[in-house]
Scaffold this motif. Structure first.
Motif, PDB file in Angstrom:
ATOM      1  N   ASN A   1       0.886  -1.121   0.038  1.00  0.00           N
ATOM      2  CA  ASN A   1      -0.156  -0.083  -0.233  1.00  0.00           C
ATOM      3  C   ASN A   1       1.031   1.271   0.237  1.00  0.00           C
ATOM      4  O   ASN A   1       2.137   1.094   0.519  1.00  0.00           O
ATOM      5  CB  ASN A   1      -0.940  -0.017   1.502  1.00  0.00           C
ATOM      6  N   SER A   2       0.227   2.476  -0.334  1.00  0.00           N
ATOM      7  CA  SER A   2       0.875   3.636  -0.341  1.00  0.00           C
ATOM      8  C   SER A   2       2.290   3.699  -1.230  1.00  0.00           C
ATOM      9  O   SER A   2       3.429   3.780  -0.455  1.00  0.00           O
ATOM     10  CB  SER A   2       1.228   4.065   1.177  1.00  0.00           C
ATOM     11  N   LEU A   3       2.019   2.882  -2.196  1.00  0.00           N
ATOM     12  CA  LEU A   3       3.433   2.599  -2.995  1.00  0.00           C
ATOM     13  C   LEU A   3       4.280   3.976  -3.427  1.00  0.00           C
ATOM     14  O   LEU A   3       3.549   5.138  -3.772  1.00  0.00           O
ATOM     15  CB  LEU A   3       3.158   1.951  -4.360  1.00  0.00           C
ATOM     16  N   LYS A   4       5.500   4.015  -3.558  1.00  0.00           N
ATOM     17  CA  LYS A   4       6.325   5.028  -3.771  1.00  0.00           C
ATOM     18  C   LYS A   4       7.106   4.525  -5.216  1.00  0.00           C
ATOM     19  O   LYS A   4       7.430   3.505  -5.333  1.00  0.00           O
ATOM     20  CB  LYS A   4       7.118   5.467  -2.704  1.00  0.00           C
ATOM     21  N   PRO A   5       7.429   5.606  -5.844  1.00  0.00           N
ATOM     22  CA  PRO A   5       8.263   5.281  -7.044  1.00  0.00           C
ATOM     23  C   PRO A   5       9.803   4.510  -6.596  1.00  0.00           C
ATOM     24  O   PRO A   5      10.083   3.669  -7.570  1.00  0.00           O
ATOM     25  CB  PRO A   5       8.712   6.810  -7.353  1.00  0.00           C
ATOM     26  N   GLU A   6      10.024   4.825  -5.449  1.00  0.00           N
ATOM     27  CA  GLU A   6      11.413   4.153  -4.899  1.00  0.00           C
ATOM     28  C   GLU A   6      11.011   2.756  -4.642  1.00  0.00           C
ATOM     29  O   GLU A   6      11.830   1.971  -4.440  1.00  0.00           O
ATOM     30  CB  GLU A   6      12.122   4.776  -4.046  1.00  0.00           C
ATOM     31  N   ASP A   7       9.750   2.288  -4.626  1.00  0.00           N
ATOM     32  CA  ASP A   7       9.291   0.758  -4.505  1.00  0.00           C
ATOM     33  C   ASP A   7       9.621  -0.014  -5.791  1.00  0.00           C
ATOM     34  O   ASP A   7       9.479  -1.220  -5.874  1.00  0.00           O
ATOM     35  CB  ASP A   7       8.033   0.533  -3.978  1.00  0.00           C
ATOM     36  N   THR A   8       9.757   0.779  -7.038  1.00  0.00           N
ATOM     37  CA  THR A   8      10.071   0.053  -8.401  1.00  0.00           C
ATOM     38  C   THR A   8      11.203  -0.955  -8.245  1.00  0.00           C
ATOM     39  O   THR A   8      12.210  -0.563  -7.831  1.00  0.00           O
ATOM     40  CB  THR A   8      10.192   0.963  -9.341  1.00  0.00           C
ATOM     41  N   ALA A   9      10.651  -2.179  -8.628  1.00  0.00           N
ATOM     42  CA  ALA A   9      11.795  -3.084  -8.672  1.00  0.00           C
ATOM     43  C   ALA A   9      11.344  -4.242  -9.224  1.00  0.00           C
ATOM     44  O   ALA A   9      10.092  -4.472  -9.247  1.00  0.00           O
ATOM     45  CB  ALA A   9      12.378  -3.284  -7.053  1.00  0.00           C
ATOM     46  N   VAL A  10      12.260  -5.377  -9.230  1.00  0.00           N
ATOM     47  CA  VAL A  10      11.720  -6.789  -9.665  1.00  0.00           C
ATOM     48  C   VAL A  10      11.550  -7.604  -8.246  1.00  0.00           C
ATOM     49  O   VAL A  10      12.477  -7.171  -7.260  1.00  0.00           O
ATOM     50  CB  VAL A  10      12.488  -7.635 -10.402  1.00  0.00           C
ATOM     51  N   TYR A  11      10.481  -8.022  -7.905  1.00  0.00           N
ATOM     52  CA  TYR A  11      10.045  -8.598  -6.612  1.00  0.00           C
ATOM     53  C   TYR A  11      10.295  -9.931  -6.664  1.00  0.00           C
ATOM     54  O   TYR A  11       9.784 -10.818  -7.451  1.00  0.00           O
ATOM     55  CB  TYR A  11       8.685  -8.037  -6.082  1.00  0.00           C
ATOM     56  N   TYR A  12      10.959 -10.428  -5.789  1.00  0.00           N
ATOM     57  CA  TYR A  12      11.184 -11.979  -5.753  1.00  0.00           C
ATOM     58  C   TYR A  12      10.664 -12.679  -4.305  1.00  0.00           C
ATOM     59  O   TYR A  12      11.033 -12.195  -3.450  1.00  0.00           O
ATOM     60  CB  TYR A  12      12.720 -12.466  -5.619  1.00  0.00           C
ATOM     61  N   CYS A  13      10.234 -13.885  -4.350  1.00  0.00           N
ATOM     62  CA  CYS A  13       9.918 -14.503  -3.365  1.00  0.00           C
ATOM     63  C   CYS A  13      11.086 -15.782  -3.042  1.00  0.00           C
ATOM     64  O   CYS A  13      11.518 -16.212  -3.911  1.00  0.00           O
ATOM     65  CB  CYS A  13       8.644 -15.073  -3.126  1.00  0.00           C
ATOM     66  N   ALA A  14      11.168 -16.029  -2.033  1.00  0.00           N
ATOM     67  CA  ALA A  14      12.075 -16.945  -1.509  1.00  0.00           C
ATOM     68  C   ALA A  14      11.852 -17.904  -0.377  1.00  0.00           C
ATOM     69  O   ALA A  14      11.176 -17.387   0.483  1.00  0.00           O
ATOM     70  CB  ALA A  14      13.594 -16.234  -1.230  1.00  0.00           C
TER      71      ALA A  14
END
Length: 123
Positions: free
Chosen positions: A84-97
């Motif tokens: 929630n409340s996403l910011k431009p700096e949250d831009t990324a490839v997200y991985y689960c592990a």
């Protein structure tokens, strides 16, 4: 065969929300702590959140605390990341592990990885 498959990424405006899912197969899912990491272009992969095998404990990076929520459904072999409340700096490839039993914040501690899902937050 990749045991973890992420979904739910996409493009969203700043202030918006996204929900990521990570489905596990071929793992004794309830025996694994699960984590989310992210990697922005040209940067190292960083810890985002983790959840204990039971779901009883969660951990967050300071940068996402209060905005992101990690959860899991062991009956569905799935871990989630509500953002929630996403910011431009949250831009990324997200991985689960996945890591056997014990949670951790160091990517080197994890045994299995998904292929990642792109999250882009526009300003």
């Amino acid at each position: 065969q990749v045991p973890l498959v992420e979904s739910g990424g996409g493009l969203v405006q700043a202030g918006g929300s996204l929900s990521l899912s990570c489905a596990a197969s071929g793992l004794a899912f309830s025996s694994y702590a699960m984590g989310w990491f992210r990697q922005a272009p040209g940067k190292e992969r960083l810890f985002v959140a983790a959840i204990a095998w039971s779901g009883g404990r969660t951990y967050y990076a300071d940068s996402v605390k209060g905005r992101f929520t990690i959860s899991r459904d062991n009956a569905k072999n799935t871990v989630y990341l509500q953002m929630n409340s996403l910011k431009p700096e949250d831009t990324a490839v997200y991985y689960c592990a996945a890591r056997k039993w014990v949670t951790g914040t160091d990517e080197a501690q994890y045994d299995y990885w998904g292929q990642g899902t792109q999250v882009t937050v526009s300003s």
